[in-house]
Scaffold this motif. Sequence first.
Motif, PDB file in Angstrom:
ATOM      1  N   ASP A  37     -43.776  71.218  34.499  1.00 35.94           N
ATOM      2  CA  ASP A  37     -42.584  70.363  34.684  1.00 35.94           C
ATOM      3  C   ASP A  37     -42.914  68.893  34.466  1.00 35.94           C
ATOM      4  N   PHE A  38     -43.725  68.641  33.464  1.00 35.46           N
ATOM      5  CA  PHE A  38     -44.068  67.263  33.107  1.00 35.46           C
ATOM      6  C   PHE A  38     -43.324  66.884  31.833  1.00 35.46           C
ATOM      7  N   GLY A  39     -42.494  65.831  31.912  1.00 38.75           N
ATOM      8  CA  GLY A  39     -41.739  65.381  30.744  1.00 38.75           C
ATOM      9  C   GLY A  39     -40.838  66.474  30.218  1.00 38.75           C
ATOM     10  N   ALA A  40     -40.936  66.743  28.907  1.00 39.98           N
ATOM     11  CA  ALA A  40     -40.089  67.763  28.294  1.00 39.98           C
ATOM     12  C   ALA A  40     -40.606  69.171  28.541  1.00 39.98           C
ATOM     13  N   TYR A  41     -41.821  69.317  29.113  1.00 40.84           N
ATOM     14  CA  TYR A  41     -42.417  70.638  29.308  1.00 40.84           C
ATOM     15  C   TYR A  41     -41.873  71.263  30.595  1.00 40.84           C
ATOM     16  N   GLN A  42     -41.003  72.276  30.442  1.00 38.66           N
ATOM     17  CA  GLN A  42     -40.405  72.938  31.598  1.00 38.66           C
ATOM     18  C   GLN A  42     -41.270  74.111  32.004  1.00 38.66           C
ATOM     19  N   GLY A  43     -41.401  74.282  33.321  1.00 36.25           N
ATOM     20  CA  GLY A  43     -42.241  75.363  33.802  1.00 36.25           C
ATOM     21  C   GLY A  43     -43.695  75.074  33.521  1.00 36.25           C
ATOM     22  N   GLU A  44     -44.490  76.134  33.437  1.00 38.64           N
ATOM     23  CA  GLU A  44     -45.928  75.974  33.198  1.00 38.64           C
ATOM     24  C   GLU A  44     -46.241  76.234  31.737  1.00 38.64           C
ATOM     25  N   GLN A  45     -46.871  75.252  31.091  1.00 42.67           N
ATOM     26  CA  GLN A  45     -47.288  75.363  29.697  1.00 42.67           C
ATOM     27  C   GLN A  45     -48.766  74.991  29.643  1.00 42.67           C
ATOM     28  N   PHE A  46     -49.541  75.748  28.861  1.00 41.76           N
ATOM     29  CA  PHE A  46     -50.970  75.446  28.791  1.00 41.76           C
ATOM     30  C   PHE A  46     -51.474  75.588  27.360  1.00 41.76           C
ATOM     31  N   LEU A  47     -52.600  74.923  27.089  1.00 44.35           N
ATOM     32  CA  LEU A  47     -53.259  74.986  25.795  1.00 44.35           C
ATOM     33  C   LEU A  47     -54.748  75.212  26.016  1.00 44.35           C
ATOM     34  N   ASN A  48     -55.293  76.207  25.332  1.00 43.69           N
ATOM     35  CA  ASN A  48     -56.725  76.448  25.332  1.00 43.69           C
ATOM     36  C   ASN A  48     -57.361  75.489  24.329  1.00 43.69           C
ATOM     37  N   LEU A  49     -58.252  74.629  24.786  1.00 39.45           N
ATOM     38  CA  LEU A  49     -58.806  73.574  23.946  1.00 39.45           C
ATOM     39  C   LEU A  49     -60.262  73.816  23.561  1.00 39.45           C
ATOM     40  N   LYS A  50     -60.814  74.981  23.881  1.00 36.91           N
ATOM     41  CA  LYS A  50     -62.208  75.239  23.554  1.00 36.91           C
ATOM     42  C   LYS A  50     -62.385  75.342  22.044  1.00 36.91           C
ATOM     43  N   THR A  51     -63.494  74.848  21.572  1.00 39.46           N
ATOM     44  CA  THR A  51     -63.792  74.878  20.137  1.00 39.46           C
ATOM     45  C   THR A  51     -64.971  75.811  19.873  1.00 39.46           C
ATOM     46  N   ARG A  52     -65.233  76.010  18.570  1.00 42.89           N
ATOM     47  CA  ARG A  52     -66.358  76.836  18.158  1.00 42.89           C
ATOM     48  C   ARG A  52     -67.252  76.020  17.225  1.00 42.89           C
ATOM     49  N   PRO A  53     -68.489  76.409  17.075  1.00 41.91           N
ATOM     50  CA  PRO A  53     -69.374  75.671  16.156  1.00 41.91           C
ATOM     51  C   PRO A  53     -68.785  75.632  14.750  1.00 41.91           C
ATOM     52  N   GLY A  54     -68.720  74.444  14.176  1.00 39.48           N
ATOM     53  CA  GLY A  54     -68.157  74.275  12.838  1.00 39.48           C
ATOM     54  C   GLY A  54     -66.644  74.231  12.812  1.00 39.48           C
ATOM     55  N   ARG A  55     -66.008  74.461  13.949  1.00 41.46           N
ATOM     56  CA  ARG A  55     -64.536  74.404  14.040  1.00 41.46           C
ATOM     57  C   ARG A  55     -64.143  73.514  15.224  1.00 41.46           C
ATOM     58  N   PRO A  56     -64.214  72.192  15.018  1.00 44.50           N
ATOM     59  CA  PRO A  56     -63.978  71.270  16.135  1.00 44.50           C
ATOM     60  C   PRO A  56     -62.513  70.917  16.368  1.00 44.50           C
ATOM     61  N   ILE A  57     -61.598  71.387  15.509  1.00 43.10           N
ATOM     62  CA  ILE A  57     -60.227  70.852  15.520  1.00 43.10           C
ATOM     63  C   ILE A  57     -59.271  71.788  16.255  1.00 43.10           C
ATOM     64  N   ILE A  58     -58.489  71.199  17.143  1.00 47.11           N
ATOM     65  CA  ILE A  58     -57.343  71.870  17.756  1.00 47.11           C
ATOM     66  C   ILE A  58     -56.108  71.227  17.141  1.00 47.11           C
ATOM     67  N   LEU A  59     -55.355  71.964  16.333  1.00 46.92           N
ATOM     68  CA  LEU A  59     -54.191  71.412  15.632  1.00 46.92           C
ATOM     69  C   LEU A  59     -52.930  71.762  16.403  1.00 46.92           C
ATOM     70  N   ILE A  60     -52.196  70.730  16.801  1.00 47.52           N
ATOM     71  CA  ILE A  60     -50.974  70.905  17.594  1.00 47.52           C
ATOM     72  C   ILE A  60     -49.826  70.304  16.805  1.00 47.52           C
ATOM     73  N   GLY A  61     -48.891  71.136  16.375  1.00 52.59           N
ATOM     74  CA  GLY A  61     -47.770  70.677  15.565  1.00 52.59           C
ATOM     75  C   GLY A  61     -46.513  70.507  16.383  1.00 52.59           C
ATOM     76  N   GLY A  62     -45.706  69.588  15.961  1.00 53.14           N
ATOM     77  CA  GLY A  62     -44.433  69.370  16.641  1.00 53.14           C
ATOM     78  C   GLY A  62     -43.605  68.351  15.896  1.00 53.14           C
ATOM     79  N   LEU A  63     -42.304  68.594  15.835  1.00 54.90           N
ATOM     80  CA  LEU A  63     -41.427  67.614  15.224  1.00 54.90           C
ATOM     81  C   LEU A  63     -41.321  66.389  16.121  1.00 54.90           C
ATOM     82  N   ASN A  64     -40.785  65.314  15.591  1.00 52.05           N
ATOM     83  CA  ASN A  64     -40.611  64.099  16.389  1.00 52.05           C
ATOM     84  C   ASN A  64     -39.726  64.397  17.596  1.00 52.05           C
ATOM     85  N   GLY A  65     -40.180  63.931  18.757  1.00 56.29           N
ATOM     86  CA  GLY A  65     -39.403  64.142  19.973  1.00 56.29           C
ATOM     87  C   GLY A  65     -39.713  65.440  20.678  1.00 56.29           C
TER      88      GLY A  65
END
Length: 690
Positions: A37-65
Amino acid sequence: MTQPSTPIGCVRPRKFLSFPSLAKTPLMLLHKITLTDFGAYQGEQFLNLKTRPGRPIILIGGLNGCGKTTLLDAIQLVLYGARARTSGRGNRSYENYLRESINRQADPKHAHIVLEFSTIVEGEERLYKVRRSWEVNGKTVREFLTVLINGELDLVISDNWADHIEDLLPLEAASLFFFDGEKIESLADPDRAAPVIESAVYALLGVNTVEQLRTDLLALQRRQKISEEDKQILKKIHDLEKQIEEARQVSADIKQKQAGLSEQILQAQDIFDKADESFASAGGSLYEQRAELEAEENQLREQLKNVSDSLASNTAAGPLPLLLLSEQITSVKQQVDKEHAAMQAAQVLDTLSQRDHQLLSSISNVIPADGLAAIERFLNEDRRERAVDAEIPRVLNFPSDALTQLASIKEVLQGEAARARELVAEAMRLRERLNLVERKLAGVPDKQTIAERIVARDNARDHVTLLVGALQRLDEERDTVLRRIDLLNADRERAYKGRAQKVAETEHAARIITYADRMRSTLEKFGEALLQRHISRLEVAVLDSFNRLMRKNGLVSDLRIDIEKFMITLVGPDDNELDPARLSAGERQLLAVSLLWGLARVAGNHLPSVIDTPLGRLDSRHREHLVQRYFPHASHQVLLLSTDEEIDEYLFSKLRPSIAHTYTLVHDDTTFTTTVEPGYWWTAGAPHVA
């Protein structure tokens, strides 16, 4: 759970610590973030941010707003609380910011953020779980913070988290690893980048540690056995330090206002430029020149009239028309010359006749008759030959005293002709200029047509002037505060020296003071050398980063950073300074990214990077360079918050080998809420985005 020991909106006083150099900062890795319930996020929302060797990027897409920036704010808020530099806070108090950041659908009014991350401390891995929550109770907001380390609640660190996080990840460091496109835009201006470079070099690379050591040595001197007089000096020192801290806070507040005003000035200037362009396209320039054009038109008409009058009165009414009788004048002159020559011949003939008569009379008695006859025949023949020239008829009988005037008439007429040609040429030039001015006047719009654009432009200009004036006043105000800080520092230094003399009553105290002074002097020299070394390394790192990202090889051959003002100077291939204004907007953005990348590389690059809307105003080639050359190497962990137009399908294919996880922020326009879905727009299983 424990409550914070300080009121909402207040910053707990920190220990007097220096920021550690990132070269010694342990590796930090974000594992998971949960938003409830933070900002526009209703209820519980989570993101797994762990990376792997050679794959350091977590790509999060979203339109404006959809909540990309909110996610960046959440990471900073959970770590730094009231000190977090969140984008949505503005000038609101921390309490109001927390109140308004609770999702509007939440019932009860409660929100929390949980961030899990690991770091290496003293050779051992520690797993942190930081939970910051708050709830609205009537007109008050209560905030709670708990910290679990390796799964166990640590009440001491929970109560002193503001100090502990500074040891793990200084706020100044976070500002260079958690950034958005707007920050890149601001760093693209060399003037605005200078404070960032200065704070980074001092805070991130350990330069201010030297200054802290010098201050600690002063504190060591102060802790010697004190007398009543010493107590008074210490009280004075304490008061001075309090005044210095207050003045520094005032300076920081003014600096923040300056940054806000600078942004407003840029926006206002853009509005004025558009209004000025609209004014110009409607003929505004001609409208402003109308009075000058009308005055010039009147002047040209007057000049043209004067030239015409000169042609009529001074030339046409003078001898110039005689040019029409050039042939006749020539014939007259020839006839006059012949008659004049005949008259002269007649005079000569008469004179010769008298002379011949006298001659014959004189020699008649001496010369024989046949000789005298021969002489007489010769003289008579000579006069007959000369009489031929004297026999020309005299038609004009031109007076002799007027011959000079007749001879000079040709030169007079030539001069008059030249003058007439000059006047005609001048008249033609004036006529052409007059025609041009008349055409411009014909294109001048009337006042009613352009009135609205005049008002819009004037209002925009007045707004810019007002903001610039306000910024100048802030500059003057901050200069005054900085001068006061310098004076207070000088007073404190004198007080320290005064107390040092008192402390030197004992041999031990004197020895401490002496060695401390020597060490402080040595540290000052060491600090200068350390600063120069870091600046040199930073110049190399930023230049190398910029050349990696640029598509124009050889555009910048060298890069220098002023050790006093921390201004960046670019050097072109011709070894001359390269004005940053010559760079395109995209190239300036790449320079800003290179600055951040270079700082991270010199500092050790041990922190995760969170980059919001990274590709802004870049063209396709620059975007591809960032995707291939920067994002996979920016850090061991990179969170990219992007729109579908920034990381499109093509760039996603280039980035894919370096991606550990992808998410899409899906916004419901009916409930104004956002949910986190696995996958990206062009990956299997990703949610459909219209």
